[in-house]
Design an enzyme around this catalytic site. Structure first.
Site, PDB file in Angstrom:
ATOM      1  N   SER A  88      -3.120  -5.874  -5.147  1.00 17.47           N
ATOM      2  CA  SER A  88      -4.256  -6.659  -4.640  1.00 17.47           C
ATOM      3  C   SER A  88      -5.332  -6.659  -5.716  1.00 17.47           C
ATOM      4  O   SER A  88      -5.438  -5.689  -6.490  1.00 17.47           O
ATOM      5  CB  SER A  88      -4.814  -6.000  -3.369  1.00 17.47           C
ATOM      6  OG  SER A  88      -6.072  -6.557  -3.044  1.00 17.47           O
TER       7      SER A  88
ATOM      8  N   TYR B  25      -7.578   1.484   0.939  1.00 20.32           N
ATOM      9  CA  TYR B  25      -6.837   0.288   0.523  1.00 20.32           C
ATOM     10  C   TYR B  25      -6.940   0.112  -0.992  1.00 20.32           C
ATOM     11  O   TYR B  25      -5.933  -0.053  -1.684  1.00 20.32           O
ATOM     12  CB  TYR B  25      -7.386  -0.934   1.257  1.00 20.32           C
ATOM     13  CG  TYR B  25      -6.603  -2.196   0.996  1.00 20.32           C
ATOM     14  CD1 TYR B  25      -5.365  -2.407   1.586  1.00 20.32           C
ATOM     15  CD2 TYR B  25      -7.102  -3.193   0.155  1.00 20.32           C
ATOM     16  CE1 TYR B  25      -4.637  -3.567   1.348  1.00 20.32           C
ATOM     17  CE2 TYR B  25      -6.388  -4.354  -0.084  1.00 20.32           C
ATOM     18  CZ  TYR B  25      -5.162  -4.536   0.516  1.00 20.32           C
ATOM     19  OH  TYR B  25      -4.438  -5.690   0.272  1.00 20.32           O
TER      20      TYR B  25
ATOM     21  N   ALA C 253      -7.693   2.305  -3.261  1.00 25.13           N
ATOM     22  CA  ALA C 253      -7.013   3.401  -3.968  1.00 25.13           C
ATOM     23  C   ALA C 253      -5.498   3.206  -3.939  1.00 25.13           C
ATOM     24  O   ALA C 253      -4.812   3.421  -4.945  1.00 25.13           O
ATOM     25  CB  ALA C 253      -7.397   4.744  -3.342  1.00 25.13           C
ATOM     26  N   SER C 254      -4.978   2.776  -2.790  1.00 27.51           N
ATOM     27  CA  SER C 254      -3.520   2.585  -2.695  1.00 27.51           C
ATOM     28  C   SER C 254      -3.078   1.449  -3.607  1.00 27.51           C
ATOM     29  O   SER C 254      -2.012   1.519  -4.236  1.00 27.51           O
ATOM     30  CB  SER C 254      -3.105   2.308  -1.248  1.00 27.51           C
ATOM     31  OG  SER C 254      -3.581   1.049  -0.816  1.00 27.51           O
TER      32      SER C 254
HETATM   33  N1  NAD Z   1      -3.639 -11.416   2.779  1.00 25.23           N
HETATM   34  C1  NAD Z   1      -4.401 -11.049   1.770  1.00 25.23           C
HETATM   35  O1  NAD Z   1      -5.538 -11.525   1.596  1.00 25.23           O
HETATM   36  C2  NAD Z   1      -3.897 -10.034   0.782  1.00 25.23           C
HETATM   37  C3  NAD Z   1      -4.643  -9.833  -0.380  1.00 25.23           C
HETATM   38  C4  NAD Z   1      -4.198  -8.888  -1.296  1.00 25.23           C
HETATM   39  C5  NAD Z   1      -3.026  -8.194  -1.045  1.00 25.23           C
HETATM   40  N2  NAD Z   1      -2.322  -8.423   0.102  1.00 25.23           N
HETATM   41  C6  NAD Z   1      -1.125  -7.629   0.327  1.00 25.23           C
HETATM   42  O2  NAD Z   1      -0.032  -8.455   0.664  1.00 25.23           O
HETATM   43  C7  NAD Z   1       0.913  -7.689   1.410  1.00 25.23           C
HETATM   44  C8  NAD Z   1       1.362  -8.486   2.621  1.00 25.23           C
HETATM   45  O3  NAD Z   1       0.275  -8.604   3.525  1.00 25.23           O
HETATM   46  P1  NAD Z   1      -0.006  -9.905   4.401  1.00 25.23           P
HETATM   47  O4  NAD Z   1      -1.271 -10.449   3.920  1.00 25.23           O
HETATM   48  O5  NAD Z   1       1.202 -10.781   4.447  1.00 25.23           O
HETATM   49  O6  NAD Z   1      -0.296  -9.209   5.811  1.00 25.23           O
HETATM   50  P2  NAD Z   1       0.454  -9.269   7.211  1.00 25.23           P
HETATM   51  O7  NAD Z   1      -0.323  -8.347   8.085  1.00 25.23           O
HETATM   52  O8  NAD Z   1       0.658 -10.674   7.635  1.00 25.23           O
HETATM   53  O9  NAD Z   1       1.892  -8.649   6.904  1.00 25.23           O
HETATM   54  C9  NAD Z   1       2.100  -7.285   6.693  1.00 25.23           C
HETATM   55  C10 NAD Z   1       3.438  -6.901   7.332  1.00 25.23           C
HETATM   56  O10 NAD Z   1       3.687  -5.510   7.037  1.00 25.23           O
HETATM   57  C11 NAD Z   1       4.231  -4.920   8.213  1.00 25.23           C
HETATM   58  N3  NAD Z   1       4.005  -3.477   8.187  1.00 25.23           N
HETATM   59  C12 NAD Z   1       2.792  -2.833   8.188  1.00 25.23           C
HETATM   60  N4  NAD Z   1       2.985  -1.506   8.225  1.00 25.23           N
HETATM   61  C13 NAD Z   1       4.327  -1.286   8.224  1.00 25.23           C
HETATM   62  C14 NAD Z   1       5.128  -0.122   8.274  1.00 25.23           C
HETATM   63  N5  NAD Z   1       4.592   1.101   8.291  1.00 25.23           N
HETATM   64  N6  NAD Z   1       6.482  -0.265   8.283  1.00 25.23           N
HETATM   65  C15 NAD Z   1       7.043  -1.512   8.273  1.00 25.23           C
HETATM   66  N7  NAD Z   1       6.322  -2.654   8.222  1.00 25.23           N
HETATM   67  C16 NAD Z   1       4.984  -2.552   8.217  1.00 25.23           C
HETATM   68  C17 NAD Z   1       3.493  -5.608   9.356  1.00 25.23           C
HETATM   69  O11 NAD Z   1       4.175  -5.466  10.597  1.00 25.23           O
HETATM   70  C18 NAD Z   1       3.419  -7.045   8.867  1.00 25.23           C
HETATM   71  O12 NAD Z   1       4.538  -7.809   9.285  1.00 25.23           O
HETATM   72  C19 NAD Z   1       0.213  -6.372   1.747  1.00 25.23           C
HETATM   73  O13 NAD Z   1       0.652  -5.362   0.861  1.00 25.23           O
HETATM   74  C20 NAD Z   1      -1.241  -6.687   1.513  1.00 25.23           C
HETATM   75  O14 NAD Z   1      -2.004  -5.545   1.190  1.00 25.23           O
HETATM   76  C21 NAD Z   1      -2.732  -9.324   1.018  1.00 25.23           C
END
Ligand code: NAD
Length: 248
Positions: free
Chosen positions: A138, A160, A162-163
């Site tokens: 991210s 977040y 840090a991870s």
């Molecule tokens: N959407 C944004 O603005 C954004 C920005 C930067 C980074 N990201 C990163 O993109 C990635 C995807 O996120 P997204 O935006 O599609 O969000 P989202 O919430 O739509 O999808 C995340 C998915 O991860 C699953 N999940 C969460 N914890 C879990 C666990 N312990 N075991 C199994 N599944 C688990 C959830 O059920 C969900 O389906 C993430 O790593 C997020 O940090 C997103």
């Protein structure tokens, strides 16, 4: 069909970015292993006739992670692509964050990626002499998190950031270690993207060069480059897909 019969494990495949990555990989012929806590029914509905395996469970559990990789290899015989995408984002600030909040983000966003890399590489990718690992980080892992429109709730929390900084460092470490086996490891760093994780947060995108929220497909196209055989000379990279918010 650039990825015909390749096997791709995608975590967080039930929703958002992971769903779109799974759909795009499947369109290129990959057999997709859909990993999530929640049902991947919606994703499966978008796959058409593509080969898929749904694995439901918690990626923070080392036994579950090993079982996913074993099931994929038993069913399809190999693992070529691993997309560590699942993530959680506590938005509490450092004053109010609990240890439980901290552990959830660190374990989901960072520990699980380590577990999947270990299980997919040793022995499968290493013995095959081929692998594509893509970690979703991210821009928060680079800049400490944006403050959107002055709304404190719009800023992802310290765990977040840090991870996500950690997964960028892990990407580089793994890239250096595994290049000799034909395995690349790269990261895509999204900016604000319209998914469940950002739902209800009013992002101000007017300070971005491209004044809109990202869409899951914007992120998935970048993942597709790193997942392809054609990216074989590219490793350890962090590609920001963020509408230009991080231009200095
Ligand atoms: N959407 C944004 O603005 C954004 C920005 C930067 C980074 N990201 C990163 O993109 C990635 C995807 O996120 P997204 O935006 O599609 O969000 P989202 O919430 O739509 O999808 C995340 C998915 O991860 C699953 N999940 C969460 N914890 C879990 C666990 N312990 N075991 C199994 N599944 C688990 C959830 O059920 C969900 O389906 C993430 O790593 C997020 O940090 C997103």
């Amino acid at each position: 069909m650039k990825m015909e019969n390749e096997v791709a494990i995608i975590t967080g495949a039930a929703n958002g970015i992971g769903q779109e990555v799974a759909v795009q990989l499947a369109k290129e012929g990959a057999r997709v292993v859909l990993v999530d806590l929640n049902s991947c029914e919606k994703t499966i509905g978008l796959l058409g006739d593509a080969e898929h395996l749904e694995c439901l469970g918690d990626i923070r559990d080392p036994e579950f992670v090993k079982a996913v990789v074993n099931r994929a290899v038993e069913k399809y015989g190999s693992v070529e692509i691993l997309v560590n995408n699942a993530g959680t984002a506590s938005r509490k600030n450092i004053e109010t964050m609990t240890l439980e909040d901290w552990d959830r983000d660190l374990d989901t966003n960072l520990k699980a990626a380590f577990l999947f890399i270990q299980a997919a590489v040793y022995p499968h990718m290493k013995e095959a002499g081929y692998g594509r690992i893509i970690n979703i980080s991210s821009v928060s892992g680079i800049n400490g998190g944006v403050v959107s429109g002055g709304d404190e709730n719009g800023r992802s929390g310290p765990a977040y950031s840090a991870s996500k900084g950690g997964i960028i460092a892990l990407t580089k470490w793994v890239a250096k270690e595994l290049g000799k086996y034909g395995i690349t490891c790269n990261s895509v760093a999204p900016g604000a993207t319209a998914t469940g994780i950002t739902a209800g947060v009013a992002y101000d995108t007017s300070n971005q060069v491209i004044d809109r929220m990202g869409q899951p497909s914007d992120i998935a196209y970048a993942v597709m480059y790193f997942a392809s055989r054609e990216s074989s000379y590219t490793t350890s990279q962090v590609l920001k897909v963020d509408g230009g918010i991080s231009i200095g």
